[in-house]
Design a protein around this motif. Structure first.
Motif, PDB file in Angstrom:
ATOM      1  N   VAL A   1     -17.641   7.368  17.823  1.00 22.52           N
ATOM      2  CA  VAL A   1     -16.772   8.440  17.346  1.00 22.52           C
ATOM      3  C   VAL A   1     -17.626   9.670  17.067  1.00 22.52           C
ATOM      4  CG1 VAL A   1     -15.166   9.152  15.543  1.00 22.52           C
ATOM      5  CG2 VAL A   1     -15.151   6.806  16.376  1.00 22.52           C
ATOM      6  N   GLU A   2     -17.255  10.772  17.697  1.00 22.53           N
ATOM      7  CA  GLU A   2     -17.995  12.017  17.525  1.00 22.53           C
ATOM      8  C   GLU A   2     -17.634  12.657  16.194  1.00 22.53           C
ATOM      9  OE1 GLU A   2     -19.048  15.704  20.466  1.00 22.53           O
ATOM     10  OE2 GLU A   2     -17.819  14.067  21.219  1.00 22.53           O
ATOM     11  N   ASN A   3     -18.587  13.346  15.601  1.00 26.59           N
ATOM     12  CA  ASN A   3     -18.379  13.990  14.313  1.00 26.59           C
ATOM     13  C   ASN A   3     -18.187  15.486  14.549  1.00 26.59           C
ATOM     14  OD1 ASN A   3     -18.197  14.441  11.609  1.00 26.59           O
ATOM     15  ND2 ASN A   3     -20.382  14.396  11.240  1.00 26.59           N
ATOM     16  N   PHE A   4     -17.052  16.026  14.121  1.00 28.75           N
ATOM     17  CA  PHE A   4     -16.750  17.441  14.294  1.00 28.75           C
ATOM     18  C   PHE A   4     -16.829  18.147  12.947  1.00 28.75           C
ATOM     19  CE2 PHE A   4     -14.561  15.312  17.765  1.00 28.75           C
ATOM     20  CZ  PHE A   4     -14.982  16.063  18.846  1.00 28.75           C
ATOM     21  N   GLU A   5     -17.375  19.357  12.963  1.00 27.62           N
ATOM     22  CA  GLU A   5     -17.474  20.185  11.766  1.00 27.62           C
ATOM     23  C   GLU A   5     -16.496  21.352  11.885  1.00 27.62           C
ATOM     24  OE1 GLU A   5     -19.390  19.409   9.178  1.00 27.62           O
ATOM     25  OE2 GLU A   5     -20.168  17.650  10.220  1.00 27.62           O
TER      26      GLU A   5
ATOM     27  N   VAL B   1     -17.587  18.611  21.869  1.00 24.61           N
ATOM     28  CA  VAL B   1     -18.183  19.793  21.260  1.00 24.61           C
ATOM     29  C   VAL B   1     -18.918  20.581  22.343  1.00 24.61           C
ATOM     30  CG1 VAL B   1     -19.893  20.617  19.592  1.00 24.61           C
ATOM     31  CG2 VAL B   1     -18.472  18.658  19.045  1.00 24.61           C
ATOM     32  N   LEU B   2     -18.822  21.904  22.274  1.00 30.29           N
ATOM     33  CA  LEU B   2     -19.550  22.758  23.230  1.00 30.29           C
ATOM     34  C   LEU B   2     -20.897  23.149  22.684  1.00 30.29           C
ATOM     35  CD1 LEU B   2     -16.672  25.051  24.446  1.00 30.29           C
ATOM     36  CD2 LEU B   2     -17.612  23.043  25.546  1.00 30.29           C
TER      37      LEU B   2
ATOM     38  N   ALA C   1      -8.882  12.424  11.737  1.00 27.06           N
ATOM     39  CA  ALA C   1      -8.329  13.410  12.669  1.00 27.06           C
ATOM     40  C   ALA C   1      -8.990  14.773  12.465  1.00 27.06           C
ATOM     41  CB  ALA C   1      -6.825  13.541  12.464  1.00 27.06           C
ATOM     42  N   VAL C   2      -8.856  15.614  13.485  1.00 26.57           N
ATOM     43  CA  VAL C   2      -9.262  17.015  13.379  1.00 26.57           C
ATOM     44  C   VAL C   2      -8.092  17.882  13.835  1.00 26.57           C
ATOM     45  CG1 VAL C   2     -11.736  16.673  13.691  1.00 26.57           C
ATOM     46  CG2 VAL C   2     -10.305  17.021  15.686  1.00 26.57           C
TER      47      VAL C   2
ATOM     48  N   VAL D   1      -6.291  12.739  16.744  1.00 25.63           N
ATOM     49  CA  VAL D   1      -6.792  11.604  15.972  1.00 25.63           C
ATOM     50  C   VAL D   1      -7.926  10.898  16.713  1.00 25.63           C
ATOM     51  CG1 VAL D   1      -4.626  11.226  14.758  1.00 25.63           C
ATOM     52  CG2 VAL D   1      -5.025  10.079  16.914  1.00 25.63           C
ATOM     53  N   THR D   2      -8.717  10.125  15.956  1.00 28.14           N
ATOM     54  CA  THR D   2      -9.821   9.382  16.555  1.00 28.14           C
ATOM     55  C   THR D   2      -9.291   8.394  17.568  1.00 28.14           C
ATOM     56  OG1 THR D   2      -9.781   7.726  14.815  1.00 28.14           O
ATOM     57  CG2 THR D   2     -11.338   9.521  14.542  1.00 28.14           C
TER      58      THR D   2
END
Length: 73
Positions: A25-29, A72-73, A51-52, A64-65
């Protein structure tokens, strides 16, 4: 008939089948620039545990995950 508990089955060591691999699972900020296969380029505007929320300019989507199609770019 009995219902399943929903708990994952454990993998037996002598099983001829490969164990299921959990997707990473990628982590988004917040404010991360992202790309989605369907919606295109966007920016993360909200983050929850599972979710993001991403603003794609013409729409805002809650994804959602495991964040299928989002990177991410």
């Amino acid at each position: 008939m009995t219902s399943r508990s929903g708990a994952p089955r454990r993998h037996l060591a002598n099983s001829p089948f490969a164990p299921k691999v959990e997707p990473e699972v990628e982590n988004f900020e917040l404010d991360d620039r992202v790309s989605h296969q369907t919606y295109g380029l966007g920016r993360v505007v909200g983050r929850e545990r599972e979710a993001v929320t991403v603003d794609f300019g013409n729409c805002t989507k809650r994804i959602v995950t495991p964040y299928k199609g989002l990177e991410v770019l």
